[in-house]
Each structure stands twice: as structure tokens, then as C-alpha cells.
Motif scaffolding. Structure first.
Motif, PDB file in Angstrom:
ATOM      1  N   THR A   1      42.774  35.157  51.062  1.00  0.00           N
ATOM      2  CA  THR A   1      41.443  35.108  51.667  1.00  0.00           C
ATOM      3  C   THR A   1      41.584  35.291  53.170  1.00  0.00           C
ATOM      4  O   THR A   1      42.420  34.637  53.792  1.00  0.00           O
ATOM      5  CB  THR A   1      40.784  33.746  51.362  1.00  0.00           C
ATOM      6  OG1 THR A   1      40.628  33.629  49.942  1.00  0.00           O
ATOM      7  CG2 THR A   1      39.414  33.640  52.017  1.00  0.00           C
TER       8      THR A   1
ATOM      9  N   GLY B   1      36.216  37.532  53.634  1.00  0.00           N
ATOM     10  CA  GLY B   1      34.926  36.837  53.632  1.00  0.00           C
ATOM     11  C   GLY B   1      34.126  37.180  54.875  1.00  0.00           C
ATOM     12  O   GLY B   1      34.390  38.177  55.549  1.00  0.00           O
TER      13      GLY B   1
ATOM     14  N   ALA C   1      33.771  26.848  55.691  1.00  0.00           N
ATOM     15  CA  ALA C   1      33.551  27.632  54.470  1.00  0.00           C
ATOM     16  C   ALA C   1      34.836  28.370  54.082  1.00  0.00           C
ATOM     17  O   ALA C   1      35.209  28.421  52.907  1.00  0.00           O
ATOM     18  CB  ALA C   1      32.409  28.634  54.685  1.00  0.00           C
TER      19      ALA C   1
ATOM     20  N   GLU D   1      37.288  25.956  52.465  1.00  0.00           N
ATOM     21  CA  GLU D   1      36.966  25.717  51.052  1.00  0.00           C
ATOM     22  C   GLU D   1      37.327  26.923  50.196  1.00  0.00           C
ATOM     23  O   GLU D   1      37.842  26.792  49.088  1.00  0.00           O
ATOM     24  CB  GLU D   1      35.469  25.448  50.892  1.00  0.00           C
ATOM     25  CG  GLU D   1      35.063  24.042  51.249  1.00  0.00           C
ATOM     26  CD  GLU D   1      33.619  23.787  50.802  1.00  0.00           C
ATOM     27  OE1 GLU D   1      33.290  24.080  49.629  1.00  0.00           O
ATOM     28  OE2 GLU D   1      32.826  23.316  51.638  1.00  0.00           O
ATOM     29  N   ALA D   2      37.033  28.127  50.740  1.00  0.00           N
ATOM     30  CA  ALA D   2      37.294  29.358  49.987  1.00  0.00           C
ATOM     31  C   ALA D   2      38.798  29.521  49.733  1.00  0.00           C
ATOM     32  O   ALA D   2      39.223  29.888  48.634  1.00  0.00           O
ATOM     33  CB  ALA D   2      36.741  30.572  50.724  1.00  0.00           C
TER      34      ALA D   2
ATOM     35  N   SER E   1      39.948  27.105  47.068  1.00  0.00           N
ATOM     36  CA  SER E   1      39.468  27.317  45.697  1.00  0.00           C
ATOM     37  C   SER E   1      39.740  28.723  45.170  1.00  0.00           C
ATOM     38  O   SER E   1      39.583  28.981  43.981  1.00  0.00           O
ATOM     39  CB  SER E   1      37.956  27.063  45.638  1.00  0.00           C
ATOM     40  OG  SER E   1      37.274  28.061  46.363  1.00  0.00           O
ATOM     41  N   PHE E   2      40.167  29.638  46.052  1.00  0.00           N
ATOM     42  CA  PHE E   2      40.296  31.033  45.628  1.00  0.00           C
ATOM     43  C   PHE E   2      41.424  31.210  44.613  1.00  0.00           C
ATOM     44  O   PHE E   2      42.546  30.793  44.810  1.00  0.00           O
ATOM     45  CB  PHE E   2      40.555  31.927  46.845  1.00  0.00           C
ATOM     46  CG  PHE E   2      40.650  33.389  46.488  1.00  0.00           C
ATOM     47  CD1 PHE E   2      39.582  34.048  45.906  1.00  0.00           C
ATOM     48  CD2 PHE E   2      41.815  34.094  46.726  1.00  0.00           C
ATOM     49  CE1 PHE E   2      39.671  35.391  45.576  1.00  0.00           C
ATOM     50  CE2 PHE E   2      41.915  35.441  46.401  1.00  0.00           C
ATOM     51  CZ  PHE E   2      40.840  36.088  45.824  1.00  0.00           C
TER      52      PHE E   2
ATOM     53  N   THR F   1      27.398  37.845  45.067  1.00  0.00           N
ATOM     54  CA  THR F   1      28.647  38.587  44.974  1.00  0.00           C
ATOM     55  C   THR F   1      28.331  40.041  44.661  1.00  0.00           C
ATOM     56  O   THR F   1      27.542  40.318  43.761  1.00  0.00           O
ATOM     57  CB  THR F   1      29.530  37.993  43.860  1.00  0.00           C
ATOM     58  OG1 THR F   1      29.834  36.641  44.210  1.00  0.00           O
ATOM     59  CG2 THR F   1      30.823  38.778  43.705  1.00  0.00           C
TER      60      THR F   1
ATOM     61  N   HIS G   1      28.576  38.777  49.748  1.00  0.00           N
ATOM     62  CA  HIS G   1      29.982  38.437  49.550  1.00  0.00           C
ATOM     63  C   HIS G   1      30.555  39.647  48.793  1.00  0.00           C
ATOM     64  O   HIS G   1      30.390  39.745  47.578  1.00  0.00           O
ATOM     65  CB  HIS G   1      30.020  37.155  48.713  1.00  0.00           C
ATOM     66  CG  HIS G   1      31.382  36.717  48.349  1.00  0.00           C
ATOM     67  ND1 HIS G   1      32.148  35.923  49.166  1.00  0.00           N
ATOM     68  CD2 HIS G   1      32.130  36.977  47.245  1.00  0.00           C
ATOM     69  CE1 HIS G   1      33.312  35.694  48.588  1.00  0.00           C
ATOM     70  NE2 HIS G   1      33.325  36.321  47.417  1.00  0.00           N
TER      71      HIS G   1
ATOM     72  N   PHE H   1      31.242  31.854  41.697  1.00  0.00           N
ATOM     73  CA  PHE H   1      30.961  31.841  43.131  1.00  0.00           C
ATOM     74  C   PHE H   1      29.942  30.772  43.502  1.00  0.00           C
ATOM     75  O   PHE H   1      28.876  30.682  42.915  1.00  0.00           O
ATOM     76  CB  PHE H   1      30.455  33.221  43.577  1.00  0.00           C
ATOM     77  CG  PHE H   1      30.187  33.303  45.054  1.00  0.00           C
ATOM     78  CD1 PHE H   1      31.209  33.124  45.970  1.00  0.00           C
ATOM     79  CD2 PHE H   1      28.910  33.553  45.527  1.00  0.00           C
ATOM     80  CE1 PHE H   1      30.968  33.200  47.338  1.00  0.00           C
ATOM     81  CE2 PHE H   1      28.665  33.630  46.893  1.00  0.00           C
ATOM     82  CZ  PHE H   1      29.688  33.452  47.795  1.00  0.00           C
TER      83      PHE H   1
END
Lengths: 183, 183, 183, 183
Positions: free
Chosen positions: B102, B134, B168, B171-172, B175-176, C102, C132, C176
Motif C-alpha cells: 500500500t 491510495g 487511514a 489502517e489500510a 488490513s490490506f 472501489t 479508490h 472495502f
């Protein structure tokens, strides 16, 4: 007769981009122009990345650009754009270093999928520097024969249009009269 | 907790980009991430431009990228695009070095006129390397207070949205789960 | 299960782009999603170009976008970019109409020379609308078999990676969770 | 004296882009050029989007482009790029409809953040059509005074550079001699 700089942006020591540029420099010399090849990878790396324009070699390259009427700006395509080496050199020039100069963007790549990088990546940078950017050209790597002993050659399908574009560039440089814009 | 590399692409020794990155690294560390700042201008210039990935410092930086789950890729805008310094480093990485990672693109500039360089110049390069890119962010230079003695600060109008975007991103990254694409 | 809009941006009545979209819509329906194809060329041209969002058909299409969790945005490449038809529809949507959604950009073209238009032309527009945007895909026209009687098919070299990307998109839409950014 | 088309790409009936174009058309007429404004939003929407070049109004507009020596191509910036209306018209022209023609790209926008759309979005499309694209210009909306009764005016900070650029364009159109490239 005009003063032309051929700016070589490939970091490779066996560069196809450089091979094409040798052919084009020869053609432009044949048209009576005063041609100088500036090979960025031969500039001292430390002063180049630090934008040290007082270093003699950097200072000399910057002066060559300043004195040119036209430039061929050449780069292979890496990661969907021009090389960092080329951009590092452009970064140390003044913002409008290319104002009043005719520029031919020339790009080489291993696949036609890179073609649009000429117009979407390289051209906006040159335009932001005030350049008068004419038609660009993309040469597929496989059409460039390095032939280390006899000298590089281009396949006819690349050579014909490229020489035609360089001849047009030659005329454009010779005839271009920049118009001053009042701001 | 994830491993995050903050890639600093400014050649300047008094860089506003670097100042912002220090603040963001602190924030991400506070979120429990393992954060490493890779300052490209501190890598050895010769090996960097020659793409010498055997040089220990270059090799170490490449390994840091390879091991990261997420990256902030940061650059000031020079000549309508990212710096040559940043691109030179990206050029020596493998083509898909950012696959499954990410990435938050972060750009600083002296005028809002540079804003679109995030999406038209930097993002296509990162995307070509396989990154999951992102939302990006542009910080106006004048909103960055270098404050050499007390440490850099951001004006509230820049700090609020930027911290929100970094949270953000945090978190991404956590969790990605990259999805393998069969080719 | 998510709500997905497939936005078809080709003005052609025998569109290869549309043929590919039918296949993808089927795949996504198979994954349990609620899929709706919005064919821009079937919207009333006058209200579309005048951005008349009170016209029932336009209003309905705008509402479909607003209600979608994910979108495939598809266009052939004309003149080095997405079609004017697609852009005319995007123009009448609110600036951040794609925020929290997304998006999979999908582009078709007659030559690999158009590939970079996905990332240099279409993606920046989608990003500017808050989308996104995940991995995009380019399908070469000649790999799409329209087969008017038996229904369209893709050559295996295009079908395998495309279905893989659509499956990844399907998972991404399902999982997402947009993060609100405070400005 | 040359034949110049001013191509207006705004869908708005109270367009600032159109107001600027009226001023520029007057200036070019004053220089002795034969100037015609083609307002795309006044073309019939159905035939325009269907690329029906047999429709008399479309056919007439296409012929005007074919007969022009130079063009001003103008658009407001919507969603980080030119309008779909403008692109829909460019889409129905032949691929090299702008070959041998000098083009001035002109863009208006509500914030300086849109400036780079001239060079990253509009210019690549025009270049792909063979145009000889000179310096472009961005006008901030707030510098355009619509003044419905007395006629539109530009703030001096926009008027001076813009007239200077249009005068340079006027000279460039008058003197441009396209060079045929052999392919």
C-alpha cells in the motif's frame, strides 16, 4: 546553421538510446549544425544529484544547454516514464532553461506499450521549462542494432521516419524565431 | 502492526518534504508500526545512478522496500513532476517492487498549481510498479514551518487532513491483503 | 454481496468494450453481487451533454452510481484517452461522486501503444472524484471475439488475467471499508 | 492572413471560457485572420455523440477544422481534465485531423490547482492528432468578468499575458510551414 545539444538520459553503458543519438548527431552535423552530445551519465554523480552548478563539468553542461538553439532530449522508458538520471539533470537547470528553444523528445523502449510516455510524461516536463516541443518519436529497442564493431544501425522501419523527423527538427531549429511573451 | 518505509525524495538538505515526513513517521510509530525513513539523498550518488544494487547502502535500502508492507513516497515538485532523485531510486528497483504494498504518495510544492502532479506524474509510476496506491496528498510549502530549533510543525489547515490521511493509510496497511492475480 | 455498476463508455453499437463487460457482469453476478450495466450511449444525448440531472433517465443513472459500492469504468481508447461520451457522463456527476467506492478501470484498444492511457488519462480523473482505484486492465481488441450469434468470448491470454483481476475487484468491493478523512 | 477556428468546449450557456474566446476572436480578426468560432454545445447532441459526420451541422464543423490553418482549443477543467463535450467532438474527427495545424490550448478553471491539466490532459490528446501545439494558457475564472450588458472583460493580470500569447499564436499560424514526415 544552429547550435544543437543532444541530451542523453540513459544510465546504461551499452545504451540503445545512445546508439540512436550517435546516428542523429551525425545527420544533424551533415545538415551543417554544430552538434554536441551531453551524456548525463558521464557527469559527476554527486554534484549532479546535489545540483552543484559550480562544479566545472556541471557548469559546462548547463552552459551548453543555455547556448543551444535546439535540443534532442532522449531517454529510455523505465517504470512508465523517463529516467531519474535525465530528470535529475533537468532539475538542476533554471525553471525556464528551455525557453525559446526547439526540442525533439526521443524515447526508446522494449515494448510499444511505452509509447504514450513521450506525451504524458516527458513532454509536460519539457513544456514546463518553456520549451517549444515539436513532434516526438518512440523507437522500439529491437529495431536498434548495436553492432559494437561496425557501429549501430536502425532497422529501415525505424530509420526512415526518424531521419524524416530529425530533418524536420533541423529545419525547425534553423527557422524558429521565439516570440517574447509579456507577463 | 506493519513495517512501513518512508521514502524521502528531496535532494535538499533543508527539505520541507523531509520535515513533514518526520512528523508522519512519528504518527505511524505511535500507531504501533515499525517505521524506517529511507532518505535517498543520503545514499551514495555514484552507485545510486549506476543502479549498483550490490553496494551495501543501496542493497540495504532495496531490502527495506522489499520487506515493507506499506510506503509513503514523498517528493517536492520540480519542473511539473517528482524529483529525478526519487525516480533514480525507483529506477533501480525491480519492475514490480511495489506489488502487494500500500502506497501513500505525498508531494510538496510552492504553489497549488503543482497539485495535479501527484495524480498525473507520480501515481502512474507507482502503479506501473504494482503498488496499491491510495489517496495522495499535496502540502503547500508555506504551511510547513521548519522551526530548526523546536522542530517542524504544520499549519492546522494542512495538519488536520494530512494526519487523517495518514491514519487511514495506517489502517489500510494493517488490513490490506494483496490478492494474487494469475497471468 | 455488494451493489456494482458497470459503466460502459463506448459510443459504438457493436462495441468490443461492451462485449467484455457482459462477460464481467456475468462473473460478478456469479459471485453473488447485484450488478447493473449503465450504457452511457443509451442515455438521451441532449440531457446528457447539458448535464440535465432532472431528466428521468439521467437521474436514474446518477442514482445507480450513488448507490453502488463498486464500479467497473470502461472505455475504448480514442485519441490517446477515454471517450468523450464517458467523460460527458462523469462530468455531470458531483465532484466526489466516487468517494468511498472501489473502481476497476478497464480499457480496450487496437494496439498495445494505448496501454498507458489507463494510468495517465483515466485514473487521474477517477481519483479526482474520490474513487479508490485498484489495478486497471487493458484488453487488446483482437483478443475479443464478438461472435454475434453464440455470444462474445475472450482469447485465453486475455481471459485468465482479466477474470483474476475481476475476482480480486469482487473481493475488494466486498471488503472495502472507506475511511472518513477529516478536512 | 490565415484561417483560424476557435473551438469552444464548454457545455455552459453562461460560459467564462466562451467569454474569453470572444475577446480572442476579436483580437485575431484584428490581425487580419479569418476567424470562425465553433461552439460544440450548439451542435446537435445525438449526431455529435454518435459521430454522425453525415449530419449537415457536424459535417460543416468538421470541414471548418479541415480548412483551418490554426485552432484555439478551449475548455473549462472538469474532474481534473477537459470536458467530455470537447472530447466527444475531437473523437469524431479523423485521427490526424490536426496534422499541419498550429494549436493553442486554452483552459479555464476555478482554482490554480487545475493548471497542469493543460499539459498532462489536453496537450497529449491534441499531439496524438498530429497538432503542432504551442504554448498553452490557463485563465482563472475569477479574472474573467462576464458583464452581460457591456460585454466580457479580463482582469489586466490575465489580459496582458493572454493577448501576448494570442499574438504569438497569430504569428506562428501565419508563418508555420508543416514539414511532411515520411513513414
Amino acid at each position: 546553421m544552429a547550435s544543437i545539444v543532444v541530451l542523453a538520459g540513459s544510465p546504461s553503458t551499452t545504451s540503445r538510446t545512445a546508439a540512436v543519438l550517435d546516428l542523429l548527431a551525425l545527420r544533424l552535423t551533415g545538415h551543417g549544425h554544430d552538434v554536441r552530445i551531453v551524456s548525463i551519465r558521464e557527469l559527476p554523480p554527486g554534484p549532479l544529484l546535489a545540483a552543484d552548478t559550480h562544479h566545472p563539468a556541471i557548469c559546462d553542461a548547463v552552459a551548453a544547454i543555455a547556448g543551444a538553439h535546439g535540443l534532442i532530449v532522449a531517454s529510455p522508458i523505465y517504470k512508465a516514464a523517463y529516467t531519474g538520471l535525465l530528470k535529475a539533470f533537468l532539475d538542476l537547470l533554471p525553471q525556464y532553461a528551455l525557453a525559446g528553444k526547439t526540442v525533439l523528445p526521443l524515447v526508446t523502449g522494449g515494448t510499444p506499450a511505452h509509447v504514450l510516455a513521450v506525451d504524458y510524461a516527458l513532454r509536460p516536463v519539457l513544456t514546463s521549462m518553456g520549451a517549444h516541443v515539436g513532434q516526438g518519436y518512440f523507437v522500439l529497442d529491437q529495431l536498434i542494432n548495436l553492432a559494437p564493431t561496425t557501429g549501430p544501425t536502425l532497422a529501415p522501419t525505424a530509420e526512415r521516419p526518424l531521419l524524416s523527423i530529425v530533418d524536420a527538427f533541423s529545419e525547425a531549429v534553423a527557422s524558429f524565431r521565439p516570440v517574447t511573451v509579456t507577463v
